[in-house]
Design an enzyme around this catalytic site. Structure first.
Site, PDB file in Angstrom:
ATOM      1  N   ASP A  54       0.832  -1.209   0.000  1.00 36.04           N
ATOM      2  CA  ASP A  54       0.000   0.000   0.000  1.00 36.04           C
ATOM      3  C   ASP A  54       0.865   1.257   0.000  1.00 36.04           C
ATOM      4  O   ASP A  54       0.544   2.244  -0.671  1.00 36.04           O
ATOM      5  CB  ASP A  54      -0.922   0.004   1.218  1.00 36.04           C
ATOM      6  CG  ASP A  54      -2.022  -1.044   1.115  1.00 36.04           C
ATOM      7  OD1 ASP A  54      -2.236  -1.554  -0.002  1.00 36.04           O
ATOM      8  OD2 ASP A  54      -2.651  -1.337   2.153  1.00 36.04           O
ATOM      9  N   GLU A  64      -3.444  -2.183  -8.817  1.00 37.68           N
ATOM     10  CA  GLU A  64      -2.223  -1.441  -9.119  1.00 37.68           C
ATOM     11  C   GLU A  64      -2.312  -0.725 -10.456  1.00 37.68           C
ATOM     12  O   GLU A  64      -1.294  -0.368 -11.058  1.00 37.68           O
ATOM     13  CB  GLU A  64      -1.019  -2.395  -9.130  1.00 37.68           C
ATOM     14  CG  GLU A  64      -1.063  -3.474 -10.199  1.00 37.68           C
ATOM     15  CD  GLU A  64      -1.781  -4.735  -9.753  1.00 37.68           C
ATOM     16  OE1 GLU A  64      -1.597  -5.776 -10.389  1.00 37.68           O
ATOM     17  OE2 GLU A  64      -2.532  -4.682  -8.743  1.00 37.68           O
TER      18      GLU A  64
END
Length: 584
Positions: free
Chosen positions: A461, A487
């Site tokens: 993250d 992503e």
């Protein structure tokens, strides 16, 4: 109107009422006035209508019983003048009521008699504000010894309330009465207009009733006080008196509806609400026969109506009390507003005040109390609606914040897919209309799963957040950025094409590759593949996304960490022109 302003309105309303009460109490029965209701002072005689006024001296007056049988005849009233020192009785004031004709005789010590006359539809200069008729004795050297009055077809003598006063006192009372009644009617008018505007803006039923009540009270006050005679002199007498009686009953009905309908049905029972409304509207309907009555004991019917009004007030008080106890804000406001008018109405129907208040009797305090009620309710409605507006603004702000959060990625702070689509859709439409090119860049982090697996999701993250901060630098008028999921990031540009677009895409790839993540993942390098779809003119988002996704797939298949650009001609039809992949 703000809360401070509404508080000021209530304060000034209270001051107005207090001032009115003080003034009225001081002049309720001035020193120069001599009441003429006592049978020991006022004597009477009844004759047919054919008897001439000049027969006054030959009539036999009775002073020990009540007049009777005069409704279709003539009623004569006579009073001797007390000529003791300190009493200056130079004028007589009579409460105007229903009669066909009134003749007033001033009798002097030398035997001379001077007459003044009015009739229905023609009061001349004798009417005064406050519902009275004033007759001033002509100035003569001989002293005034008696005053006589002749009423043709009088409905009820108990409503006359004649008073002997000095001419100076009469002028002072008329000026004070005009000021008080004018102020009350003006405030009622302002309150009525304001309540109606609030009712339209807020769509509140009880505010409509409140505005209607103010309107009824204004018309009633104008008719009772005779202000309307300045414009409609022909309405003097019985027509105005009947209309005032009807409006007085109608005001009770409308006020009852205003108070009861303001309380929600979850705060009072339907049975109590319906019974109170029926009682209130019953009083309103009772005004019709009372207004049309020409003979009979109008005073007796007035007493019966007074009892019904007190019962109605008690029923309204019960509704307000129950509503207040169960948490109704409207019930609380109406209870505070109605407290004074309720007490005043109950007082004037229990205590005889008809000889007080400058001869206006119960009507003046009722009008002033009604003004207080209108001002209080207008201020209370303003305060309540202000609170509702504040709550509405807070709710709108919370909703806007929630909608903004629904369009934002909670991790990176960039727009999410939903927010991105909503923002770029109008931009693409404008680009198509202007025949401008548009390009969508899909950025996908290479082998990101291995980062999560090798270092944990918290580290993954953090990597996404750092890359998002790099990408967010390109947010501006010419470029819109978002995290589309996982992503994958997206950037849309309008007006950029060719080699400029190629360099822009390559700069993004290099910026991502240049991010320093050594403090969390060591020497491992994080790269990204970029798929670019350029369409001229622009196409819709879904079609552009499919083109960019195909370009991203080619960049991934060619070995990652590279840019693949596919260009589409008009409408996106036909195979794309592909640029050679740009290597690091």
């Amino acid at each position: 109107m703000t809360f401070a302003q509404s508080h000021s309105v209530r304060r000034w309303g209270a001051m107005l009422f207090a001032l009115a009460c003080v003034i009225a109490a001081c002049v309720a029965r001035p020193a120069g006035a001599v009441p003429l209701r006592d049978d020991a002072v006022l004597c009477h005689a009844e004759t047919s209508l054919s008897v001439a006024d000049g027969e006054l001296t030959s009539l036999a007056f009775s002073c020990g019983d009540e007049p009777a049988g005069y409704q279709r005849a003539s009623l004569w009233l006579r009073a001797s003048i007390d000529r003791s020192p300190g009493v200056q009785a130079q004028a007589i004031a009579v409460r105007y009521t229903r009669f066909e004709r009134l003749a007033v005789a001033f009798v002097y010590a030398d035997g001379a008699v001077r007459w003044q006359r009015v009739r229905r539809g023609d009061y001349g200069a004798h009417w005064r504000i406050g519902g009275q008729l004033l007759f001033e004795a002509p100035d003569r050297s001989a002293p005034l010894v008696a005053v006589a009055m002749r009423f043709d077809r009088l409905t009820d003598h108990s409503l006359l309330h004649p008073r002997l006063i000095s001419a100076d006192e009469a002028g002072l009372q008329a000026a004070g009465m005009a000021a008080m009644i004018g102020a009350s009617l003006t405030l009622l008018l302002v309150s009525g207009i304001y309540s109606l505007s609030l009712a339209v803006a807020a769509r509140c039923q009880y505010l409509v009733w409140q505005a209607a009540w103010s309107g009824v009270m204004i018309v009633w006050g104008a008719l009772w006080s005779q202000i309307h005679l300045a414009i409609l002199p022909a309405a003097a007498g019985t027509p105005s008196a009947r209309a005032a009686t009807l409006l007085a009953c109608l005001a009770i009905a409308v006020a009852t509806a205003s108070a009861v309908t303001a309380i929600g049905r979850d705060h009072i029972s339907r049975g109590l609400q319906s019974a109170t409304l029926v009682l209130g509207f019953g009083i309103g309907l009772a005004g019709i026969p009372l207004a049309l009555t020409q003979s009979g004991d109008l005073g007796l019917w007035g007493q019966i109506l007074g009892v019904a009004i007190i019962v109605d007030l008690l029923a309204v008080a019960l509704c307000l009390g129950r509503g207040w106890r169960r948490g109704s804000v409207e019930a609380r406001d109406f209870a505070l507003a109605w407290g004074l008018p309720m007490a005043m109405l109950a007082l004037v129907h229990i205590v005889d005040v008809e000889d007080g208040f400058w001869g206006a009797g119960s009507k003046l305090p009722v009008l002033v109390a009604a003004t207080w009620q209108a001002l209080w309710l207008s201020a209370a409605a303003t305060r309540r609606l202000s609170h509702l507006r504040v709550e509405r603004d807070h709710a709108r702000a919370a909703e806007a914040h929630a909608q903004a959060l629904a369009r934002r990625d909670p991790l990176t702070g960039l727009a999410n897919r939903r927010g991105f689509v909503e923002r770029v859709t109008p931009l693409l439409a404008e680009a198509r209309a202007g025949d401008l090119p548009a390009a969508l860049l899909l950025v996908d982090i290479d082998r990101f799963k291995s980062v999560n697996d090798g270092h944990g999701h918290e580290v993954g993250d953090e990597v996404l957040c750092r890359i998002a901060r790099r990408i967010d630098r390109w947010e501006g008028p010419m470029c819109t950025v978002a995290r589309l999921g996982g992503e994958e990031f997206g950037l849309l540009t309008v007006g950029m094409e060719g080699i400029m677009l190629d360099r822009f895409a390559e700069s993004i790839r290099r910026e991502i590759a240049a991010c320093d993540h050594r403090d969390i993942i060591g020497d491992r390098r994080v790269t990204a593949s970029v798929g670019v779809a350029e369409a001229k003119p622009a196409v819709d988002f879904q079609q552009l996304y499919r083109f960019a996704d195909a370009a991203l797939y080619e960049a991934k298949r060619a070995g990652r960490d590279r840019v693949d650009v596919q260009r589409y001609g008009r409408g996106g039809n036909g195979p794309p022109d592909r640029d050679v992949a740009l290597l690091n």
